[in-house]
Write a protein that holds these residues in place. Sequence first.
Motif, PDB file in Angstrom:
ATOM      1  N   TRP A 197       2.565  28.377  -3.546  1.00 13.76           N
ATOM      2  CA  TRP A 197       1.344  29.158  -3.338  1.00 13.76           C
ATOM      3  C   TRP A 197       1.566  30.363  -2.433  1.00 13.76           C
ATOM      4  N   GLU A 218      -6.478  24.420  -3.161  1.00  5.41           N
ATOM      5  CA  GLU A 218      -5.310  23.608  -3.535  1.00  5.41           C
ATOM      6  C   GLU A 218      -4.445  23.281  -2.325  1.00  5.41           C
ATOM      7  N   LEU A 254      -8.248  19.226 -14.905  1.00 10.12           N
ATOM      8  CA  LEU A 254      -8.089  20.337 -13.972  1.00 10.12           C
ATOM      9  C   LEU A 254      -6.752  21.052 -14.183  1.00 10.12           C
ATOM     10  N   VAL A 303      -8.800  29.636  -5.107  1.00  9.18           N
ATOM     11  CA  VAL A 303      -8.210  28.428  -5.700  1.00  9.18           C
ATOM     12  C   VAL A 303      -7.002  27.981  -4.882  1.00  9.18           C
ATOM     13  N   VAL A 320     -10.202  35.081  -6.871  1.00  9.33           N
ATOM     14  CA  VAL A 320     -10.215  33.722  -7.416  1.00  9.33           C
ATOM     15  C   VAL A 320      -8.892  33.022  -7.109  1.00  9.33           C
ATOM     16  N   LEU A 355      -5.954  29.350 -16.541  1.00 13.62           N
ATOM     17  CA  LEU A 355      -6.169  30.306 -15.464  1.00 13.62           C
ATOM     18  C   LEU A 355      -4.925  31.140 -15.196  1.00 13.62           C
ATOM     19  N   PHE A 395      -6.183  24.922 -15.057  1.00 10.48           N
ATOM     20  CA  PHE A 395      -5.260  25.739 -14.281  1.00 10.48           C
ATOM     21  C   PHE A 395      -4.262  26.449 -15.187  1.00 10.48           C
TER      22      PHE A 395
END
Length: 138
Positions: free
Chosen positions: A49, A25, A110, A21, A17, A117, A114
């Motif tokens: 990231w 992104e 969102l 994601v 995931v 998450l 996040f």
Amino acid sequence: MCLNANQKPCCVIIALVAIFVGTIETSYECFHLALHGMNNWLVAALIAWIPIFIAAIFLIIGALREIPILLLIWVIVSLICGGALIIIKIGLMIYLNRLRIYLDIVVAILNVIFLMLVFVWAAYPYAYMRELKEQQMI
């Protein structure tokens, strides 16, 4: 934890995931870079990231091979980079101009998702790491 779920598949799913994601992104942020030009917030988000992608691979390996140190690396990286991404997302909400108010509302929702998450990313691998350490002590 959470209904005594089996932690190993949860860790692998969490890593997949995170990769999914992160891919979405980074693609969206690259689109915004192309659309709006150079923006320090977008570049910071792209850079944040990268460790998450690497740590997600470590998480998959650590979960499948039952290596607690790789799970710990994921927990640390996900909390640090996830927290940084939350700050970056708030900065993007402030500095990235959108034309319609409903887009800001969707982005805010969102961002809250996040935030949750990020904590789930850390919770299951941490529980699995503790479970592995308890098994090694016995």
